[in-house]
Design a protein around this motif. Structure first.
Motif, PDB file in Angstrom:
ATOM      1  N   UNK A  62      40.165  24.754  85.243  1.00 45.94           N
ATOM      2  CA  UNK A  62      39.091  23.811  84.937  1.00 45.94           C
ATOM      3  C   UNK A  62      39.640  22.437  84.570  1.00 45.94           C
ATOM      4  N   UNK A  63      40.619  22.422  83.693  1.00 48.16           N
ATOM      5  CA  UNK A  63      41.138  21.148  83.213  1.00 48.16           C
ATOM      6  C   UNK A  63      41.970  20.475  84.308  1.00 48.16           C
ATOM      7  N   UNK A  64      42.841  21.266  84.917  1.00 49.07           N
ATOM      8  CA  UNK A  64      43.757  20.709  85.900  1.00 49.07           C
ATOM      9  C   UNK A  64      42.993  20.112  87.083  1.00 49.07           C
ATOM     10  N   UNK A  65      42.012  20.866  87.562  1.00 50.39           N
ATOM     11  CA  UNK A  65      41.279  20.397  88.742  1.00 50.39           C
ATOM     12  C   UNK A  65      40.495  19.142  88.434  1.00 50.39           C
ATOM     13  N   UNK A  66      39.942  19.051  87.221  1.00 49.26           N
ATOM     14  CA  UNK A  66      39.172  17.849  86.868  1.00 49.26           C
ATOM     15  C   UNK A  66      40.088  16.632  86.884  1.00 49.26           C
ATOM     16  N   UNK A  67      41.308  16.783  86.376  1.00 51.20           N
ATOM     17  CA  UNK A  67      42.250  15.659  86.382  1.00 51.20           C
ATOM     18  C   UNK A  67      42.529  15.202  87.801  1.00 51.20           C
ATOM     19  N   UNK A 120      36.406  19.265  92.477  1.00 50.43           N
ATOM     20  CA  UNK A 120      35.295  19.562  91.575  1.00 50.43           C
ATOM     21  C   UNK A 120      34.882  21.019  91.734  1.00 50.43           C
ATOM     22  N   UNK A 121      34.981  21.544  92.953  1.00 45.23           N
ATOM     23  CA  UNK A 121      34.696  22.971  93.137  1.00 45.23           C
ATOM     24  C   UNK A 121      35.649  23.817  92.306  1.00 45.23           C
ATOM     25  N   UNK A 153      33.615  15.380  84.461  1.00 45.40           N
ATOM     26  CA  UNK A 153      32.894  15.681  85.692  1.00 45.40           C
ATOM     27  C   UNK A 153      31.860  14.602  85.990  1.00 45.40           C
ATOM     28  N   UNK A 154      31.120  14.235  84.975  1.00 47.28           N
ATOM     29  CA  UNK A 154      30.120  13.189  85.170  1.00 47.28           C
ATOM     30  C   UNK A 154      30.798  11.935  85.698  1.00 47.28           C
ATOM     31  N   UNK A 155      31.932  11.617  85.105  1.00 48.23           N
ATOM     32  CA  UNK A 155      32.607  10.374  85.454  1.00 48.23           C
ATOM     33  C   UNK A 155      33.090  10.397  86.896  1.00 48.23           C
ATOM     34  N   UNK A 156      33.773  11.475  87.280  1.00 47.43           N
ATOM     35  CA  UNK A 156      34.324  11.420  88.634  1.00 47.43           C
ATOM     36  C   UNK A 156      33.252  11.562  89.694  1.00 47.43           C
TER      37      UNK A 156
END
Lengths: 524, 227, 701, 113
Positions: free
Chosen positions: C311-316, C331-332, C459-462
Motif C-alpha cells: 500500500x505504502x510503496x505503490x502510493x509513493x 494506484x491499483x 491517493x487523493x493527491x496523485x
C-alpha cells in the motif's frame, strides 16, 4: 479368445514388419506399416472395450505356455490395470508415428520394419508376465531403436545410438544380475515348486514374485535375504532409472533425442521412457517393498534432484529439441518422486504423469520436428514470429507446450499435482517410516519450485520461437500439410481430454493399484 | 628345514630385513648344517692393537698383519691390471699378484704350492706371456682402449658380481674354527707325492699327456706359415 | 424451478457462457467470424450478466441462505478419507455478489473492446481470449474446492499471459506477459505447498469452507488430533495459510511479486481495465477471503504486513509516474494493498466491499485512460496532455467521478459519500481495531492504521494530479490536442455505466451480502481466528467500529485542491520540488520503482540463468564427460585386448613359427662374434643368477 | 672373543679372492688386447686356486688319518693347466697376430651371426 487377441496384438506388428520387407516399394511399406499399426490399435481398443473387466484387480487374458523348460521360463502374457493404459498409449501413438514418418525417404522399408519390430518389443514389455520374457522383450525393444537412431539420425547419430545402446544395456545387466539372484533364492519360498519367473498371475494358486511368500524372503524383519533385497532394489532401480531416465543417468537421452529423427523422438519420449516407470511399478517396488521403504528418502532426493536439474538444464539450452529432451528428464523426475514416496496418491500421480507425458512430449517433439524439417536448424535464437507465420500451428503449440508445463485442463497437470500432493501426504500418513515431516516438506517445496523453473524455460522458449515478427526466411517454408495438422490435432485433443477426464485412466488402473498398494503395505 | 614357509612369499619381507643382524636366519646354515653365528655379531670385541696384529695367529702361518699385507698386495695389483692400459705393466702387476697368492699359500701351510706358484707361474707362465707380448707387439707402448660403454659394463658386472658374492659371504657363517691343527711331523710334500702316485695317479698322467699335447699343438699353431 | 436450484443453474450458465463464445470464436475460421466476434462475445457476456443478476436477486429473496454446494468427483484419491478431489460449485452470498460484479464488468469491457480493438488484425482472437479469461475468473469465483480454485487460478494465469502478450510482435508485451506468468507461478508454488500441506493433513478434504463445514471441520479434527487447540494452532496450519496466501501475493501483485502488474500495461487497455479491476487481481483477494477460516493469527499478521508494505510503496511510486496507465497501475497496487491489509486486519467485509467498489471505479478509470490514449494516438505520457477535457467531456466527467470515488470523497463531517468512501473508511476502522489489538507489537501496531490513513490522502493527491495533467490546463502538445476527439459510443457507454456504478455501488446490497458470508458470523468455531477478539465482543459485527472518522474531514478536499492547483499548469512546480536535495533522491527511487526490477533481474533471474548455464555445462562436460570417459577407457581397453588377442592369442599360432624366426633374429644379433661380448654375457648371466640366489636366500625368512 | 680382524678365517680369504675374481672379470671384459684377456683369466684362476687352498686349510675335516690334501692337489693341477692354457693361448694369439697383424680381439668377428 481374449488371450489370443492379446497375443495377436503383440505380434501383428512383427507380421507387418515382415510384410514391409517383402513389398516392392516404399509407398507400399508405408501403407503396410500404417495398416498394421491401425490393426494393432483396433485390437487393443477391442480388448479394452469388449472384454476388459474394469473391476477386476488382477491379471486378465493370461496365456501361459512352457517355453524353456530348463530355466522354468514360460511364454506368459496378460494384461492388468498397470499395463492396459500404457498399451493403449503405445498403440495409439504408433499410428501417429507412422504418419509422422511418412516422409522418410531413406531406406523406408527397413525403417518401417524396424519401427514395427520396436512396437512389438514395447507391447511385449508391457504385456509379459514372466520375468524372463520381460527381459527378452526389454532387449528386443532396444535393438531396433539402436538402428533407428544410428541409421536415420542426425550428424552425430553413431555416437548417440551407441550411447543409448550401452546405457540401456548396462541397465539390462543390472536387471539380469537380480534375475539370477531371484531365480536361485525364490526356490526357497514357501510353496515354491522349483524356480519361478512369474511376476504376477491371474491364478491365485501360482506362486509369483509379488506374492507374500516371496516377499517374506526379502523382508527386513526376519528375512535371511534382506541383504540381497537391498542390492536387488538398487540394481533394478538403476536398470529402470536409466530407461526412465533419472538424473545422473540421463545423459544418453538428450543426445538420443537430438540425433533421432522426429518420429523416433516421439516414440522414445512417448513410450520407451514409460517402460522404466512401468517396470519400477511392476518389479522394483512390489518385489522389494521393504527395501523401498528403507531407502525412500534417497530415491526421493534423487527424484527431486532430477526434477530441478532437468529444468535447469532445459533453461540453458539453445537447441530446441535438447530443451524438450531435458524437460523430459525433469518431468520423469515426477514419476520417480511419485513412486518413491509410496503413497497411493503419489503412485496414481506418477502413473498419470507417464500417460500425460507420453502425450505431451510426443506432441512437443513433433512440433519441433515440423519446424526442423523446414528450417533445418533448431537454434532457438534464430527463430521468432512463428505464431504469425502459422497461427494454427501456434495454437496447437500452445496446447502442446503448456501441457508439458502442467497447465490445468491439459494432461500434464493431473500427474504433477497428484505427485506433489502424494509427497505431502507421505508426511502425514507416515507409512514411509520415521522420516521427519520437515524432510518431506522440504522435498515437497523443492519439487513444487520446479513449476516456476518449468514455466521459466517453456515461456522463454515460447517467446523466442513464437513471438515477435516473422523472419524473412520463413517465406520459403512449405505450408503445413493436413497430415501434420492431423497429428498435432489428435495429440492436442488427447492432451485436452486427458487433462479434463482423468477418470478415463483411473477407471482402468484403480483395482490393480489397490492390490499393488496392499503389496506395498499401504492402505487404500 | 626353515626354508619352507607358510606365509606367502611376498608378505613380511622388508627389503631392510636382511640388514638387521638381530634377526635370526637359517638359510645358509640349513644348507650347510652349521651353527648360526652372524659375523657382524662379533663387533662387540675390542679393537685390535698393532701388537696383536703382529702376533702369530694359531689358525694360520704368520701374523694377521702378514695376511693383510699379502691381501693388500694382491688386490691392489690385481685392480692395477684393470686400470692399466699398458700391456707390459699389466704383466708386471700380474707378477705381483702371483707373488701375493704365493704368500697366501705359505700362510695356509701349503709351502709346496707356494714354491710351484713362484716357479711355474711366475717363472714359466708369466714369462710365456711376456714372450707373447714381445712377439705380437711391434710397439710395446701401443694401447688398445675400450670404449667407455665397455668399461662401464665391465666394471658393473665385475663389481656387481663381487658385491653380490661379498654380500652372500658376509651373511654366510663360515667354518672359521673348523680347521684341524697340523701335526708337528706332518710333511706335506710327502703327502702330495703319495697322492699323486696313488689317488691322483690318473689325473697326474692325464696332465702329463695334456702337457705333451699342448707342447706339440702350440708349436704347430704358432709356426710361421710358409708364404 | 426451485429457487436454490435456479440460482445454481444460472450461475453455471454464467460460468459457461464465456467459454461457449470463446470456443466459437477460436474454432471458427477467420472468414466466418471476424467482425461478428465482438458482438457475439459481448452478447453472450450480457447473457451471463443477466443470469448472474437474476441469481443475485433470487438469492436476496431466499430464506435459507446456507451455501449451495455441488461436488463432482474429478480425480479419485482412493488413499484418502475424502476419496476424490472434487470439482463443483459453491454458491453463497459472497459468490453471488462477486459473480454479478465480474460478469457486469466483463460485459462492459467486452463492449468497450469492440470500439478499442477495432482494426486490429487479430480482432476476433482478442475476444476469444477475453471470454476465456472471464470464464477462468468465474471458475475461481464459483470454485468449491482448493483444487478447482487452483485449476482456474492457473487458467487465469494462462489467459492473462495471452492477453498481456496479445501484441506479441513487440518486445515489450513479450517480456511483460512472460514476467506476469512467471511471477504468478512463483506465487503458485506457495499455493501448491499450502495446498499440499492441507491435503495431507486433512485426509484429502480440501473443499472450501463456506460459512463453516468443508475443509474447516476437518482442520479442527486434525488440529485436535495432534494435541493442539484452536486457540493454539500448530505451525503447519500457519504455514499452509501463508503458503496459499502466496498464490494471492502473485495474482494480486502484492509486495515481493508486484513488479509484473505495471509491466502488464503493455497489453491492450481493455485488458488492463479488466485485469486490474474485476478479475485477476481480485482473484488473490477473493482467494484469501475464501480460505479465511484457516488463517491463524500468525498468518493474519503476515498478510496485514504484506498489504501495508504494498500500500505504502505503490502510493509513493504512483506519485511520480508520468505515464497515465502506470499511475493507475500503481494506484491499483495500492488499493489492493488496502484490501489485503483489511483482510489481514480482520476487516473482512470492508476489504471485499472495497474489492467490488474498486472494481467499478478502477475499470472506469482504465477505460477513460484508454479512451484518452486512443484519442491521443497512443501517446501515454501525461506531460504531453493537458486541456483534453474540452475535447472529451464525457470521458473527463467519468474520470473525475472515479477520481472522487478512489479518493473516498464524502460530504465533510458526515458519513455520506461516494462508494470508495465507505469501503476505505471501513478498512481503516478495521486496521485501527487491529493495531489496538496487536498489543504484542507495541507501538509498531499503530503503523497498521497510520499507513492506510496517510496513503488515503496521498491517493487523493496523485489522482488529482493525473486528472489535472490530463484534462485541465492548456494543451501542452498542440498537434496532439488538435487531433483528439471523443471516442465512439461503444467506448463511452461502458465508461458512463461504470461511473454511475462507482457512485451508487454503496447503496446496492453488496456489503450486506458480504457481511453474511463473513466466517466470524458462523459462530464460535472461527472466533479464535479473529484477531480483533481482544476488543471485546468480536462475535457481534455490530460492535465493530465501522467508521474510523479519519477521512471525514476536509482533508481530502485540501489534497484535491492542492493536486489540481499544482499540476494544472503541467509539471513545472513538480520539477522544482523534485530538484530539492533529499526529495530528489526519494523521487529518483520512486521513479525507478525502488529498483525492484533491477534487483529481480540481477538476483533472481540472473542467478537462475547463471545456475542453469553452470548446471548445463556440468551436465555437458562433467556428467556427460564421465560417461564419455568411461566409454573412452573401455574402448582403449578393448583396443588393448584386441591387440592382445591379435598379437598374443592369435599370434601364438602364427607366432610359434614367427617366434622361431624372430627369436632367431633376436638371438642372432647377440652373436657378434666378438669374444668379449660373449664373456660379458657369461658374467652378466652369472651375476644375475647370483643376484637371484642371494636374494632368494637372504630374503626368505 | 677375539676381534674378527685378528681371527683370520676362511671369510677373510674369500673376501680377498672375491676381489681378485672381480678384478679378473673386469680385466677380461675391458681389455681389447688378447694378452690382457689372458692375464685376466690368470687372475680368475688364481682366485680359484687360493679359494681351494683356503678351504682345504680351514674347512676340510681331517677324517682320513691326516690333514686334508685335496685342495692342494687341485691347486697343483690348476697351476699345471694354467701353464698349458697359457701356452695354447699364446699360440692362438700368435696365429691370430699373423693373420690380422693385431692382437685386438674385437677384430675377430667372423663368427658374427
Amino acid at each position: 479368445m481374449e488371450a489370443s487377441l492379446l497375443n495377436w496384438m503383440i505380434f501383428t506388428p512383427t507380421i507387418g514388419a515382415l510384410l514391409c520387407l517383402i513389398v516392392p516399394g516404399k509407398q507400399q511399406a508405408r501403407w503396410v506399416a500404417l495398416i498394421s499399426s491401425i490393426v494393432t490399435f483396433l485390437f487393443s481398443v477391442e480388448l479394452v472395450i469388449a472384454y476388459y473387466g474394469l473391476s477386476a484387480g488382477g491379471v486378465q487374458f493370461e496365456t501361459a505356455v512352457p517355453w524353456i523348460a530348463g530355466i522354468n521360463a514360460f511364454y506368459r502374457t496378460g494384461v492388468d490395470g498397470l499395463s492396459m493404459p500404457l498399451v493403449l498409449l503405445s498403440t495409439a501413438l504408433s499410428i501417429l508415428i507412422v504418419l509422422a514418418s511418412w516422409r522418410i525417404e531413406k531406406a523406408t522399408k527397413a525403417f518401417m520394419a524396424l519401427y514395427l519390430l520396436l512396437l512389438t518389443g514395447m507391447l511385449g514389455v508391457f504385456l509379459s508376465l514372466d520375468m524372463f520374457l520381460f527381459y527378452v522383450f526389454f532387449e528386443i525393444s532396444l535393438l531396433p531403436m539402436y538402428f533407428l537412431i544410428g541409421i536415420w539420425g542426425g550428424p552425430r547419430k553413431e555416437y548417440a545410438a551407441i550411447k543409448f545402446f550401452l546405457f540401456t544395456l548396462a541397465g539390462s545387466i543390472c536387471l539380469l544380475i537380480v534375475m539370477l539372484g531371484l531365480f536361485f533364492l525364490t526356490g526357497k519360498a514357501v510353496g515354491a515348486s522349483g524356480n519361478t519367473w512369474v511376476m504376477v498371475s491371474s491364478d491365485p494358486g501360482t506362486l509369483t514374485l509379488q506374492s507374500e511368500a516371496v516377499r517374506a524372503l526379502f523382508a527386513m524383519d526376519d528375512g535371511a535375504y534382506w541383504g540381497f533385497a537391498q542390492w536387488a532394489f538398487w540394481l533394478t532401480l538403476i536398470a529402470f532409472a536409466i530407461k526412465l531416465p533419472m538424473a545422473p543417468l540421463h545423459t544418453w537421452l538428450p543426445d538420443a533425442h537430438v540425433e533421432a529423427p522426429t518420429p523416433i523422438s516421439m516414440i522414445l519420449a512417448g513410450v520407451l521412457l514409460k517402460m522404466g516407470g512401468y517396470a519400477l511399478m511392476r518389479i522394483t517396488y512390489p518385489f522389494f517393498p521393504d527395501a523401498a521403504r528403507y531407502f525412500w528418502v534417497a530415491v526421493a532426493v534423487l527424484a527431486v534432484f532430477g526434477i530441478l536439474y532437468g529444468a535447469m538444464c532445459a533453461m540453458a539450452q539453445t537447441d530446441w529439441k535438447k530443451l524438450v529432451a531435458y524437460s523430459s528428464v525433469s518431468h520423469m523426475g515426477y514419476v520417480t518422486l511419485g513412486i518413491a514416496v509410496m503413497t497411493r496418491t503419489g503412485f496414481d500421480g506418477a502413473y498419470y504423469q507417464m500417460i500425460g507425458h507420453g502425450i505431451s512430449s510426443a506432441m512437443m517433439f513433433f512440433l519441433v520436428g515440423v519446424v526442423y524439417e523446414r528450417a533445418h536448424h533448431r537454434d532457438l535464437d534464430r527463430f521468432g514470429g512463428l505464431w504469425l507465420k502459422w497461427p494454427g500451428y501456434g495454437g496447437w503449440s500452445l496446447i502442446g507446450f503448456f501441457a508439458g508445463m502442467g497447465l490445468p485442463g491439459l494432461c500434464g497437470f493431473i500427474g504433477e499435482i497428484m505427485v506433489l500432493l502424494g509427497t505431502f501426504e507421505a508426511a502425514a500418513i507416515g507409512n514411509v517410516g520415521a522420516t521427519s515431516q520437515a524432510t518431506v516438506y522440504t522435498l515437497g517445496i523443492l519439487a513444487a519450485s520446479a513449476v516456476v523453473l518449468t514455466a521459466g524455460y517453456i515461456l522463454w522458449m515460447f517467446q523466442r520461437v513464437y513471438m515477435g515478427n516473422e523472419k524473412p526466411e520463413y517465406g520459403e517454408f512449405a505450408a503445413l500439410t493436413g497430415r501434420e495438422y492431423f497429428i498435432m490435432g489428435t495429440l492436442g485433443i488427447a492432451a485436452l481430454v486427458f487433462g479434463i477426464l482423468p477418470i478415463l485412466v483411473f477407471n482402468l488402473t484403480d483395482p490393480t493399484f489397490t492390490s499393488i498398494m496392499a503389496i506395498l503395505g499401504i492402505g487404500g | 628345514m626353515a626354508i619352507s614357509c607358510t606365509q606367502p612369499w611376498w608378505s613380511a619381507r622388508s627389503p631392510i630385513g636382511f640388514l638387521d643382524p638381530s634377526r635370526e636366519r637359517h638359510y645358509s646354515l640349513a644348507l650347510i648344517g652349521l651353527d648360526p653365528i652372524h659375523p657382524l655379531q662379533h663387533k662387540a670385541a675390542p679393537v685390535p692393537t698393532l701388537a696383536q696384529l703382529m702376533t702369530a695367529d694359531p689358525a694360520q702361518q704368520g701374523a694377521p698383519l702378514l695376511f693383510y699385507a699379502c691381501a693388500t698386495l694382491t688386490c691392489l695389483s690385481a685392480w692395477a691390471i684393470v686400470f692399466s692400459q699398458n700391456i707390459v705393466r699389466m704383466s708386471v702387476y700380474l707378477l705381483l699378484t702371483l707373488m701375493g697368492a704365493a704368500g697366501f699359500y705359505l700362510m695356509l701351510q701349503a709351502e709346496f704350492l707356494a714354491a710351484v706358484q713362484l716357479i711355474v707361474y711366475a717363472g714359466g707362465t708369466l714369462i710365456l706371456i711376456v714372450f707373447g707380448i714381445m712377439l705380437t707387439n711391434k710397439n710395446p707402448e701401443m694401447q688398445l682402449r675400450a670404449t667407455p660403454m665397455e668399461l662401464g659394463l665391465g666394471a658393473l658386472v665385475g663389481v656387481g658380481l663381487a658385491a653380490l658374492l661379498i654380500l652372500a659371504l658376509v651373511h654366510t657363517p663360515t667354518p672359521g674354527q673348523g680347521f684341524t691343527a697340523v701335526p708337528a711331523d706332518y710333511q706335506q710334500v710327502r703327502a702330495i707325492g703319495r697322492s699323486l702316485l696313488s689317488e691322483n695317479l690318473v689325473p697326474f698322467e692325464l696332465a702329463a699327456v695334456l702337457l705333451l699335447v699342448v707342447m706339440v699343438g702350440a708349436a704347430y699353431m704358432a709356426r710361421r706359415r710358409a708364404g | 424451478m426451485e429457487p436454490r436450484q435456479l440460482i445454481e443453474t444460472l450461475a453455471v450458465a454464467a460460468l459457461f457462457a464465456p467459454l461457449f463464445s470463446a470456443a466459437c470464436i477460436i474454432l471458427a475460421t477467420r472468414r466466418v467470424m471476424f467482425k461478428s466476434a465482438g458482438v457475439l462475445a459481448t452478447g453472450v457476456m450480457a447473457g451471463g450478466f443477466v443470469c448472474s443478476v437474476v441469481a443475485l436477486v433470487t438469492w436476496l429473496g431466499l430464506d435459507d441462505t446456507s451455501p449451495i454446494v455441488t461436488n463432482i468427483g474429478w480425480i479419485p484419491i482412493p488413499g484418502s478419507e475424502a476419496g476424490w478431489l472434487y470439482l463443483g460449485v459453491l454458491i453463497d452470498s459472497l459468490t453471488v455478489a462477486i459473480l454479478a460484479m465480474v460478469t457486469g464488468i466483463s460485459m462492459l469491457v467486452h463492449l468497450y473492446s469492440i470500439g478499442y480493438m477495432d482494426g486490429d488484425p487479430r480482432y476476433n482472437r482478442f475476444f476469444g481470449y477475453l471470454s476465456l479469461f472471464t470464464f477462468s475468473m468465474l471458475g475461481i469465483v464459483l470454485a468449491n474446492s482448493l483444487l478447482m480454485l487452483f485449476v482456474f487460478w492457473e487458467l487465469v494465469g494462462l489467459t492473462s499471459y495471452l492477453l498481456i502478450g496479445f501484441w506479441f510482435e513487440k518486445r515489450g508485451p513479450q517480456l511483460a506477459c512472460k514476467k506476469a506468468f512467471v511471477m504468478n507461478r512463483i506465487g503458485d508454488m506457495g499455493f501448491l505447498v499450502g495446498f499440499g500441506i492441507l491435503f495431507a493433513k486433512l485426509g484429502g478434504n480440501i473443499l472450501l469452507p463456506a460459512v463453516h463445514g468443508g475443509m474447516f471441520d476437518a482442520i479442527r479434527a486434525a488440529v485436535e488430533a495432534e494435541g493442539y487447540s484452536m486457540a493454539n494452532p500448530p505451525m503447519w496450519l500457519t504455514m499452509a495459510g501463508i503458503g496459499v496466501f502466496f498464490g494471492a501475493i502473485g495474482k494480486s501483485a502484492q509486495f515481493p511479486l508486484h513488479t509484473w502488474l505495471p509491466d502488464a500495461m503493455e497489453g491492450p487497455t481493455p485488458v488492463s481495465s479488466i485485469v486490474h479491476s474485476a478479475t485477476m487481481v481480485a482473484a488473490g483477494v477473493y482467494l484469501t477471503a475464501r480460505i479465511y477460516p484457516i488463517l491463524t493469527p500468525g498468518a493474519h499478521l503476515f498478510i496485514a504486513t504484506i498489504g501495508l508494505i504494498t500500500l505504502v510503496m505503490a502510493a509513493c511510486m504512483a506519485l511520480v509516474m508520468t505515464d497515465i496507465k502506470r499511475v493507475l497501475a500503481y494506484s491499483t497496487l495500492s488499493q489492493l494493498g488496502y484490501m489485503v491489509l483489511g483482510l489481514g486486519a480482520g476487516a473482512y467485509s470492508f476489504a471485499l466491499f472495497h474489492l467490488i467498489t474498486h472494481a467499478f471505479f478502477k475499470c472506469c478509470l482504465f477505460q477513460c485512460s484508454g479512451s484518452v490514449i486512443h484519442a491521443a494516438h497512443h501517446q501515454q505520457d501525461m506531460r504531453y496532455y493537458g486541456g483534453l477535457g474540452r475535447k472529451m467531456p464525457i470521458t473527463m466527467i467519468c474520470y473525475g467521478i472515479c477520481t472522487l470515488a478512489i479518493a473516498g470523497a464524502s460530504l465533510p463531517f458526515t458519513s455520506i459519500g461516494i462508494s470508495g468512501f465507505y469501503s476505505k473508511d471501513g478498512i481503516i476502522a478495521g486496521t485501527v481495531n487491529y493495531g489496538v489489538a496487536m498489543q504484542s507489537l507495541g507501538s509498531w501496531g499503530n503503523l497498521f492504521w497510520i499507513g492506510p490513513t496517510v496513503v488515503a490522502y496521498i491517493t487523493v493527491f496523485y489522482m488529482a494530479r493525473s486528472f489535472a495533467l490530463t484534462f485541465l490546463g492548456e494543451p501542452r502538445d498542440k498537434h496532439l490536442h488538435e487531433h483528439a476527439h471523443e471516442v465512439p459510443w461503444t467506448m463511452t457507454l461502458p465508461q458512463v455505466c461504470l461511473a454511475i456504478m462507482a457512485v451508487i455501488a454503496a447503496t446496492l446490497p453488496f456489503l450486506k451480502l458480504i457481511e453474511v458470508s463473513e466466517p466470524a458470523i458462523g459462530g464460535e468455531a472461527v472466533a479464535w481466528m479473529q484477531p480483533t477478539e481482544a476488543l471485546g465482543d468480536a462475535h457481534n459485527p455490530g460492535m465493530h467500529a465501522t467508521h474510523a472518522y479519519l477521512l471525514h474531514g476536509l482533508g481530502w478536499i485540501i489534497m484535491l485542491v492542492l493536486g489540481v492547483v499544482m499540476y494544472r499548469p503541467g509539471m513545472k512546480y513538480a520539477e522544482k520540488i523534485a530538484a530539492i536535495p533529499g526529495i530528489n533522491l526519494l523521487y529518483h527511487w520512486a521513479h525507478n520503482k525502488f529498483f525492484f526490477d533491477e534487483l529481480y533481474d540481477t538476483i533472481a533471474v540472473g542467478v537462475c540463468k547463471l545456475a542453469a548455464t553452470i548446471i548445463a555445462l556440468i551436465d555437458k562436460y562433467l556428467v556427460d564427460g564421465m560417461v564419455n570417459l568411461a566409454g573412452w577407457v573401455t574402448r582403449q581397453l578393448a583396443d588393448a585386448v584386441g591387440l592382445f588377442d591379435q598379437r598374443v592369442v592369435d599370434g601364438a599360432v602364427n607366432g610359434a613359427a614367427a617366434m622361431a624366426t624372430s627369436g632367431g633374429q633376436i638371438l642372432r644379433s647377440t652373436q657378434t662374434g666378438r669374444v668379449r661380448a660373449y664373456v660379458l654375457f657369461l658374467f652378466a648371466s652369472a651375476t644375475v643368477v647370483t643376484l637371484v640366489v642371494v636374494t632368494v636366500v637372504l630374503v626368505s625368512p | 672373543m677375539t676381534h674378527p680382524a685378528l681371527d683370520i678365517g676362511l671369510t677373510h680369504y674369500l673376501l680377498v679372492t672375491t676381489t681378485l675374481v672381480a678384478a679378473g672379470i673386469a680385466t677380461i671384459l675391458t681389455k681389447r688386447n688378447a694378452i690382457g684377456i689372458l692375464i685376466g683369466v690368470e687372475l680368475v684362476l688364481n682366485a680359484a686356486a687360493i679359494n681351494l687352498v683356503a678351504y682345504n686349510h680351514f674347512a676340510w675335516s681331517a677324517g682320513k688319518g691326516g690333514p686334508a690334501i685335496e685342495g692342494v692337489m687341485f691347486t697343483a693341477f690348476i697351476i699345471v693347466l694354467a701353464a698349458a692354457e697359457a701356452a695354447v693361448a699364446l699360440a692362438i694369439v700368435l696365429n691370430y697376430y699373423n693373420n690380422f697383424s693385431s692382437v685386438d680381439v674385437d677384430q675377430a668377428d667372423s663368427l658374427s651371426g
